[in-house]
Structure formats: structure tokens, C-alpha cells
Design a protein around this motif. Structure first.
Motif, PDB file in Angstrom:
ATOM      1  N   GLU A  89      -9.153  42.802  -5.415  1.00 22.27           N
ATOM      2  CA  GLU A  89      -8.517  43.869  -6.191  1.00 22.27           C
ATOM      3  C   GLU A  89      -7.416  44.593  -5.426  1.00 22.27           C
ATOM      4  O   GLU A  89      -6.598  45.284  -6.010  1.00 22.27           O
ATOM      5  N   ASP A 149       1.878  41.132 -13.365  1.00 18.67           N
ATOM      6  CA  ASP A 149       0.890  40.144 -12.925  1.00 18.67           C
ATOM      7  C   ASP A 149      -0.247  39.992 -13.922  1.00 18.67           C
ATOM      8  O   ASP A 149      -0.781  38.900 -14.115  1.00 18.67           O
ATOM      9  N   GLN A 150      -0.645  41.095 -14.548  1.00 20.75           N
ATOM     10  CA  GLN A 150      -1.766  41.020 -15.486  1.00 20.75           C
ATOM     11  C   GLN A 150      -1.282  40.802 -16.927  1.00 20.75           C
ATOM     12  O   GLN A 150      -2.041  40.943 -17.889  1.00 20.75           O
ATOM     13  N   ASP A 151       0.015  40.437 -17.056  1.00 22.84           N
ATOM     14  CA  ASP A 151       0.586  40.106 -18.364  1.00 22.84           C
ATOM     15  C   ASP A 151       0.401  41.255 -19.348  1.00 22.84           C
ATOM     16  O   ASP A 151      -0.073  41.080 -20.478  1.00 22.84           O
ATOM     17  N   ALA A 152       0.800  42.441 -18.910  1.00 24.01           N
ATOM     18  CA  ALA A 152       0.666  43.634 -19.740  1.00 24.01           C
ATOM     19  C   ALA A 152       1.580  43.557 -20.959  1.00 24.01           C
ATOM     20  O   ALA A 152       2.521  42.758 -21.010  1.00 24.01           O
ATOM     21  N   GLU A 209     -10.882  49.812  -9.746  1.00 24.56           N
ATOM     22  CA  GLU A 209     -10.737  49.786 -11.199  1.00 24.56           C
ATOM     23  C   GLU A 209     -12.012  50.259 -11.897  1.00 24.56           C
ATOM     24  O   GLU A 209     -11.948  50.873 -12.964  1.00 24.56           O
ATOM     25  N   GLU A 234      -4.569  49.514 -19.758  1.00 24.78           N
ATOM     26  CA  GLU A 234      -4.016  48.326 -20.426  1.00 24.78           C
ATOM     27  C   GLU A 234      -5.125  47.350 -20.798  1.00 24.78           C
ATOM     28  O   GLU A 234      -5.182  46.844 -21.927  1.00 24.78           O
ATOM     29  N   LYS A 235      -6.029  47.091 -19.866  1.00 23.82           N
ATOM     30  CA  LYS A 235      -7.125  46.146 -20.125  1.00 23.82           C
ATOM     31  C   LYS A 235      -8.090  46.659 -21.193  1.00 23.82           C
ATOM     32  O   LYS A 235      -8.705  45.868 -21.906  1.00 23.82           O
ATOM     33  N   THR A 243      -3.509  52.008 -10.722  1.00 23.87           N
ATOM     34  CA  THR A 243      -4.825  51.597 -11.225  1.00 23.87           C
ATOM     35  C   THR A 243      -5.102  52.159 -12.613  1.00 23.87           C
ATOM     36  O   THR A 243      -5.646  51.471 -13.479  1.00 23.87           O
ATOM     37  N   ARG A 264       2.228  44.856 -10.486  1.00 25.49           N
ATOM     38  CA  ARG A 264       0.820  44.726 -10.861  1.00 25.49           C
ATOM     39  C   ARG A 264       0.666  44.549 -12.369  1.00 25.49           C
ATOM     40  O   ARG A 264      -0.128  43.730 -12.845  1.00 25.49           O
ATOM     41  N   ALA A 298      -3.213  50.115 -15.190  1.00 22.55           N
ATOM     42  CA  ALA A 298      -3.722  48.740 -15.217  1.00 22.55           C
ATOM     43  C   ALA A 298      -5.042  48.664 -15.977  1.00 22.55           C
ATOM     44  O   ALA A 298      -5.269  47.752 -16.773  1.00 22.55           O
TER      45      ALA A 298
END
Length: 641
Positions: free
Chosen positions: A296, A363-366, A306, A338-339, A332, A360, A335
């Protein structure tokens, strides 16, 4: 005797509330703070998906209409002013944020230097000039200065919260008890919900004078008596299961109440149980520095796990609600929001923090988000200074540059000066303007026409349009020089008397601009016959004034070698808008260091991008933006058929 902090506290609160009220009273003024949109990010990092033409398109909620997830670079006091005021494109966020989490800095001795890993070497960078002044102001008089910084910000946060909104303030033992009193005053003692103890329990070496610190505190307040709250649960521990659960004939764990005669009144199975309702001691979340959290980590000193933010967001932000973090750090909060399907707003004063956060999220395809900055930072600083007019400020800067201002009766612009020996004119642009093509053309005309013509003109600017490097190259005028006024100069000039000392010190540097060079764009037919393939390749990156960076001599030498060997190694992030409209830069392709999907090189970006675009018989404007490892941004625009 000097006053104790307890005696100072009422004055600190009164002064902070007064400052906040001044800000709130000025929200409707035409001179209010605005946000400048640097980039609309449509995450599509260098990948095969992009090559196949699967560029993520904007939805109406991510263009100029409705809510936009946003990352803001700059002083959070100014960011919150802009959010409260709103603008023509974005309505005010006053009373619309459901949850605020903040993790403000609480250690006056913290090391804010950044280590930059480059091919073959590491460079250690001190904070930028603006950051240094912010940190020094925050701790100028120790805890008193810190609390003075926090009070107006907390008042504005309360204004941003919805009536069912909550705020979680993450703090440690240095200042927590003082901040608790301030929070009671601003949010109301009756709206204090919980003191959460985050017990991380990492092993530490024993100390000789005190017990080891193994926890931090999070104060949870609501804006009203009826906040949104949803209980969260943590899984049962193995010991708890062993003690209170049994196995049935199918191997499922259950617990039961006794119904008499050996028969259970009811069974509750483990896999159907939500777990244990959370109490105020959170001892099941590890620190980000632990081995278990290695995956992480994003190499940011104050990064939080997270799991911590997930618990807070799930408890106090409804689905599709809005979360904000005004000390965003490594991002954080955004991120995790978003999830979890929540909307988010983040801001931070640190350039490294914003750069890490942007990468970041990509990277997490936001979902698409906008990256903004304070559009009028220097203007705000000017209004706080003792200078009454732009002319007064311009004359001081002209003197600092080593030139002489023109007297008002000689017909020259009020912001102009001269160096007689070299026949050079000097023009100082306003701190409230973005220096661009029109300013440079006027400076050329002034040089050519004023008093029979002069040999050279120097333009000194505060803020620049992103493609200023290309504008300068296109003008191709060796007798036009464009230099950057140090961003911390207005902080140093808080009183007019100080500039004489600065002239004597000869320490003011007006640095050159950096710029990006891109090879000619190639467009060819794609094999599918329906599209074009566009190839864009970086050519060079010029960092003209490395001596102006916050580096010591040793690190300056390291940087000079990298510039000599491989200047493109300084690019941290670059992105492309294949159909630039001249207003909003839509980043539809990105690559950045640490993205090793295609080149397996963590220290360099890829130098070439291939985009699949619809086949259209028209001229296109392609904009390429790059951000270097120090956070400087440059752009170039190319027209292609």
C-alpha cells in the motif's frame, strides 16, 4: 512575564474567527479567490487499452456541469474560499460536503524534505519557497502559531459541511488537548461524538524518560445533533470465535442462546454475522510502515492506511456522498472514497503530495477528475501586503532586478524601468495576470517604439500560461528575455522597508523558464481502416535555471550531471490532449515514473506514445504537458493534419 498558552487561547480563537468572517464576507466580491483548472484527467495510463482506442470519455458530470472530483494544489485556506464562493462553472460547495477528514501536520520538528530518485543518483530537495513560508508561519511561535493557523480553517470547514455532516480531526499528543477545546468552541461541545483511539501497537525501542507512544487520537464532531452515521463492524478474532462459537454438523460456526432442555432458542451463524460493533479503540489497523502494509505504500512520510479511512467513510458518509480532505498528503482519503463510490475533494500545499496523489488515482483507474491550483495566489499575497498599488510593487521589483523605474512624467508604462548602460527596458507584469503572448508582444512594441527604440526588453512575470515556452520560441526574438519573479518574494516584502535589505543582499534570483520540446507529430492510417494512429515523441526538456531550485551545492552537482546525461529523465509525468480546444486541457493519455507496465524502468517515463484517434479530415491541435520531478509544469501545442 509572557502569557501562557491557556491565557492566549481566547485571543487566538477570537482572531481566527475574525479572519474567517472577513473571508466569508468577501465571498461575493468580484476579487474573490478562484481556482484555475490545470488538467481534466481521464485516467488512461500508457496501456494497450488506449492503443485500441478505448479512451475513457467524459460524462456530463465530469466536464463543466455538476459536481467534479477535484485535486487542488495550494493553501487550503484559499482553496476553501474558492469552494465556498463557487464560480460560473461550479456552484458553491457551502453546506454540501458530508464528511471532512483532516490529518494536519502536528510536529514542528518534522522533516519536510523530499528525496527524488533519479537514474544513478538520489537528490534531496527542500520544500518550495511557498511551502517553507507556510511551515515557518505555522510553527513561528510554536503551538500558538499552529492553533492560529487551524482556527479559521476549521471555521470554514464547518461552513462547507452539510447539516448531517461530520468532521474527523486526526491528531497526536503534541497539540490535541488544545485543539479539542477549539473544536468544542467551533462545532459545539454537545456535537462532540467520540474520541477515537487508533492503537497501532508497533514494536518500538524503549526510552529512558517516558513510556512509548503507540496511539494517535481522532476527534469526531458533527455539525448538528442529527448527523449521518452507520455503525461499522470488525470481524471476530480467532480467540473470540473459539470461545463463543460452535461447529454444527455441516462445519459452520454458530452461536446460540439456550432455549431449555438442551435446545438452542436460536442460532446465529458466523458467516451471517456482521461482526463486532466498533468501539472507540481501533486496534486492528496497522501503521503504513509495517511489513504487512508494504503493497500500500506510496513513499510518503505521513501516509495513513486505507483501512482507517474506509472505516471513517463508511461510518459517516452516505453512498454517493461527498468527502473532503484539506491536508491531503498522499491522497488516501480520495483513493478510498473513489473505491467506495463516494465523491471527493482534496487539497494540499505540497507539490510532491499532489504529484503522488494524481499518479495514485490514475494507477487505480479512477473516474475522471480535475486538477486545479489557486489561480490568484500572488494576487492574494499582494492584497495582504503593504503595497497600495501595482505600480508601487513594480517599482520595488524593478529596483531588485537592478534597473531604475521611469518617472511618471516620461510617458512610459507605470510598470516599466530601464538599465541605461545596456539600453535595456524592464517590464514587470501584474501578480493578478497570467503572462502570455499579449504581454510579450506589448513589451516588444514598447522596446521598438519608446524614445527611439531600445536594444533589449526583459519581462518579469509571476504566473505564466502553460505554453509560454512555445510562445517564446515562436517569437524567436533574441532581444526579448522572459524571467520568473521568485514565488516567495511577496512573503519577503510584507513591509516596504524590507526591500532595501534585499537589494543589499543581492540574493534575489529571477530565473529562466523551463520548457518541453516534442518531435513533429506523425499521423498514419490505422490498420483497421477507420482510425488514424498518432505518434507523439518527446525530444528534449530544458531546465534553464537549476540554481534557483531549493537544493544545496552537493545536490546541485548531482542535478547538473543528470541534465547533461539525460534531461528527459527529469520528467515525472506527461500527458496528452489530442484535440486541445485552447481552454481545458483534457488529459486522455498519461505516463509517469514508477509506471513499469510497458518499459520496466521505474526512473524514466516512456518517450513515445501512440494514440488511436478517429479519422477526420481536419487540422488538429495537440497539446502535450509535462511535469518535472520538482513540480514545474510546461506544455507545448502542435497543429497537425
Amino acid at each position: 512575564m509572557p502569557e501562557s498558552l491557556i491565557e492566549e487561547l481566547p485571543k487566538i480563537v477570537k482572531q481566527g474567527k475574525k479572519e474567517a468572517q472577513r473571508i466569508l464576507d468577501g465571498l461575493s466580491k468580484s476579487s474573490r479567490v478562484t481556482l484555475q483548472t490545470n488538467e481534466l484527467v481521464l485516467p488512461a495510463k500508457d496501456s494497450a487499452d488506449l492503443y485500441r482506442g478505448k479512451i475513457k470519455e467524459e460524462s456530463p458530470t465530469h466536464t463543466h456541469f455538476g459536481f467534479q472530483n477535484r485535486l487542488i494544489y495550494g493553501d487550503n485556506l484559499l482553496a476553501m474560499q474558492a469552494l465556498l464562493a463557487g464560480d460560473a462553472e461550479t456552484p458553491s460547495m457551502r453546506g454540501k460536503i458530508d464528511l471532512i477528514y483532516i490529518d494536519p501536520p502536528f510536529d514542528s520538528k518534522a522533516d519536510y524534505r523530499t528525496k527524488i530518485h533519479l537514474p544513478g543518483t538520489d537528490i534531496e530537495q527542500r520544500p518550495t519557497a511557498i511551502e517553507q513560508f507556510a511551515y515557518s508561519d505555522t510553527w513561528k511561535d510554536g503551538t500558538a502559531s499552529y492553533l492560529q493557523m487551524m482556527v479559521p480553517r476549521l471555521v470554514l470547514m464547518r461552513e462547507l459541511l452539510s447539516e448531517q455532516g461530520s468532521i474527523y480531526v486526526h491528531i497526536d499528543w503534541h497539540v490535541g488537548h488544545y485543539l479539542k477545546v477549539i473544536l468544542d468552541d467551533i462545532f459545539g461541545k454537545d456535537n462532540f461524538r467520540n474520541e477515537v483511539i487508533w492503537y497501532y501497537g508497533e514494536r518500538q525501542l524503549p526510552t529512558a524518560t517516558k513510556f512509548n507512544n503507540k496511539h494517535e487520537v481522532i476527534y469526531y464532531y458533527s455539525k448538528s445533533k442529527d448527523p449521518y452515521f452507520k455503525m461499522v463492524f470488525k470481524p471476530f478474532s480467532k480467540d473470540y470465535i473459539k470461545k463463543f462459537f460452535k461447529k454444527d454438523e455441516n462445519g459452520r460456526y454458530y452461536t446460540s442462546t439456550d432455549g431449555g432442555k438442551g435446545k438452542p432458542r436460536y442460532k446465529r451463524y458466523l458467516d451471517e454475522s456482521p461482526g463486532i460493533a466498533m468501539d472507540t479503540v481501533w486496534d486492528d489497523i496497522k501503521m503504513i510502515g509495517s511489513i504487512a502494509m508494504k503493497k500500500e505504500r506510496v513513499n510518503y512520510q505521513t501516509q495513513k492506511p486505507e483501512a482507517l479511512l474506509k472505516r471513517i467513510i463508511e461510518a459517516s458518509c452516505p453512498e454517493n456522498g461527498t468527502v473532503a480532505d484539506f491536508f491531503a498528503g498522499s491522497g488516501t482519503t480520495g483513493a478510498v472514497a473513489e473505491k467506495l463510490g463516494r465523491k471527493w475533494i482534496m487539497s494540499d500545499l505540497g507539490k510532491p503530495a499532489c504529484m503522488i496523489t494524481r499518479k495514485r488515482l490514475i494507477d487505480q483507474d479512477a473516474d475522471p477528475f480535475i486538477f486545479q491550483s489557486i489561480g490568484d495566489y500572488q494576487k492574494e499575497q499582494f492584497e495582504k501586503s503593504e503595497f497600495r498599488t501595482i505600480r508601487d510593487l513594480a517599482h520595488v521589483i524593478i529596483n531588485l532586478y537592478g534597473a531604475t523605474p521611469f518617472p511618471s512624467n516620461e510617458g512610459a508604462p507605470a510598470n516599466a524601468g530601464y538599465i541605461k548602460q545596456s539600453r535595456t527596458l524592464v517590464v514587470v507584469d501584474s501578480p493578478s495576470k497570467m503572462t502570455g503572448y499579449n504581454t510579450l508582444k506589448r513589451a516588444q512594441e514598447f522596446r521598438n517604439r519608446y524614445a527611439g527604440g531600445w536594444k533589449k526588453v526583459v519581462v518579469l512575470g509571476w504566473n505564466f500560461v502553460s505554453d509560454i515556452g512555445q510562445i517564446i520560441r515562436n517569437l524567436n526574438d533574441k532581444n526579448l528575455e522572459v524571467l520568473v519573479i521568485p514565488p516567495d518574494l511577496l512573503d519577503k516584502l510584507k513591509t516596504k522597508a524590507k526591500y532595501k535589505k534585499l537589494i543589499d543582499s543581492k540574493k534575489i534570483r529571477f530565473s529562466s523558464l523551463q520548457y518541453l520540446k516534442v518531435k513533429p507529430v506523425k499521423i498514419e492510417d490505422h490498420y483497421d481502416g477507420k482510425n488514424h494512429r498518432m505518434t507523439i515523441e518527446l525530444d528534449n526538456y530544458v531546465l534553464l535555471s537549476p540554481d534557483a531550485l531549493p537544493l544545496d551545492d552537493k545536490n546541485q552537482e548531482k542535478l547538473a550531471k543528470v541534465i547533461s546525461d539525460d534531461p528527459l529523465a527529469l520528467i515525472e509525468y506527461w500527458s496528452i490532449d489530442p484535440d486541445y480546444d485552447g481552454e481545458v486541457f483534457r488529459s486522455k493519455w498519461q505516463d509517469y515514473r514508477q509506471n513499469v507496465a510497458n518499459d520496466n524502468d521505474p526512473f524514466r517515463v516512456v518517450r513515445k506514445a501512440e494514440l488511436v484517434i478517429p479519422k477526420e479530415n481536419r487540422r488538429r491541435r495537440v497539446c502535450v504537458k509535462a511535469v518535472d520531478v520538482f513540480g514545474f509544469e510546461s506544455a507545448t501545442v502542435l497543429e497537425v493534419m
